[in-house]
Motif scaffolding. Structure first.
Motif, PDB file in Angstrom:
ATOM      1  N   GLU A  39       0.860  -1.171   0.000  1.00 45.23           N
ATOM      2  CA  GLU A  39       0.000   0.000   0.000  1.00 45.23           C
ATOM      3  C   GLU A  39       0.895   1.219   0.000  1.00 45.23           C
ATOM      4  O   GLU A  39       1.804   1.287   0.816  1.00 45.23           O
ATOM      5  N   PRO A  40       0.772   2.153  -0.879  1.00 43.22           N
ATOM      6  CA  PRO A  40      -0.171   2.260  -1.975  1.00 43.22           C
ATOM      7  C   PRO A  40       0.192   1.309  -3.116  1.00 43.22           C
ATOM      8  O   PRO A  40       1.267   0.714  -3.118  1.00 43.22           O
ATOM      9  N   ALA A  41      -0.713   1.200  -4.079  1.00 46.51           N
ATOM     10  CA  ALA A  41      -0.497   0.319  -5.226  1.00 46.51           C
ATOM     11  C   ALA A  41       0.789   0.716  -5.954  1.00 46.51           C
ATOM     12  O   ALA A  41       1.116   1.892  -6.055  1.00 46.51           O
ATOM     13  N   GLN A  42       1.510  -0.295  -6.454  1.00 46.07           N
ATOM     14  CA  GLN A  42       2.751  -0.062  -7.173  1.00 46.07           C
ATOM     15  C   GLN A  42       2.609  -0.545  -8.611  1.00 46.07           C
ATOM     16  O   GLN A  42       1.865  -1.480  -8.893  1.00 46.07           O
ATOM     17  N   VAL A  43       3.369   0.099  -9.512  1.00 45.99           N
ATOM     18  CA  VAL A  43       3.303  -0.204 -10.935  1.00 45.99           C
ATOM     19  C   VAL A  43       4.707  -0.513 -11.443  1.00 45.99           C
ATOM     20  O   VAL A  43       5.658   0.198 -11.119  1.00 45.99           O
ATOM     21  N   GLY A  44       4.811  -1.574 -12.253  1.00 43.31           N
ATOM     22  CA  GLY A  44       6.073  -1.934 -12.885  1.00 43.31           C
ATOM     23  C   GLY A  44       5.857  -2.205 -14.361  1.00 43.31           C
ATOM     24  O   GLY A  44       4.734  -2.483 -14.800  1.00 43.31           O
ATOM     25  N   PHE A  45       6.938  -2.128 -15.130  1.00 41.04           N
ATOM     26  CA  PHE A  45       6.860  -2.297 -16.579  1.00 41.04           C
ATOM     27  C   PHE A  45       7.853  -3.343 -17.034  1.00 41.04           C
ATOM     28  O   PHE A  45       8.969  -3.418 -16.528  1.00 41.04           O
ATOM     29  N   VAL A  46       7.425  -4.128 -18.036  1.00 41.91           N
ATOM     30  CA  VAL A  46       8.296  -5.117 -18.664  1.00 41.91           C
ATOM     31  C   VAL A  46       8.274  -4.831 -20.155  1.00 41.91           C
ATOM     32  O   VAL A  46       7.229  -4.910 -20.795  1.00 41.91           O
ATOM     33  N   VAL A  47       9.444  -4.471 -20.682  1.00 43.95           N
ATOM     34  CA  VAL A  47       9.575  -4.192 -22.111  1.00 43.95           C
ATOM     35  C   VAL A  47      10.796  -4.973 -22.588  1.00 43.95           C
ATOM     36  O   VAL A  47      11.929  -4.578 -22.342  1.00 43.95           O
TER      37      VAL A  47
END
Length: 115
Positions: A39-47
């Motif tokens: 908490e809070p929401a987390q964001v990750g990226f896969v490229v």
């Protein structure tokens, strides 16, 4: 740029979202949501390299970070979101990426109906 608390940087968070979370795909993106996270929401990226060379991958990541920042308010208070770019993301217009991201988020965040 995403706020620091919203950035997913640990491999365990990526792994949990991809293996145990809900998934929704489109022509340019696959969105994974795991609601048992920080908490809070987390964001990750896969490229991956399948998307293109380093210049193309970084451009796609920048676009996705910008678009995702606009959708942070839609995320529940806790959880992990992983946005995985597919090769078509390299040539997609930002409006298409945004539409695919919004569609994926709606699908993974909508509770499943009991059958």
């Amino acid at each position: 740029m995403l706020p620091r608390p919203a950035r997913l940087t640990e491999a365990d968070g990526f792994r949990a979202a991809v293996r145990s979370g809900r998934r929704a795909g489109s022509a340019t993106l696959v969105v994974h949501w795991h609601d048992q996270g920080p908490e809070p929401a987390q964001v990750g990226f896969v490229v991956s390299k399948a998307v293109g060379n380093a210049v193309v991958r970084n451009r796609v990541k920048r676009r996705l970070r910008h678009l995702t920042r606009e959708h942070l308010r839609e995320l529940p208070g806790r959880g992990v979101l992983v946005v995985r770019a597919l090769p078509d993301a390299a040539t997609a217009r930002p409006a298409r990426l945004d539409a695919d991201l919004a569609h994926g988020l709606r699908r993974v965040l909508t509770p499943r109906s009991a059958s």
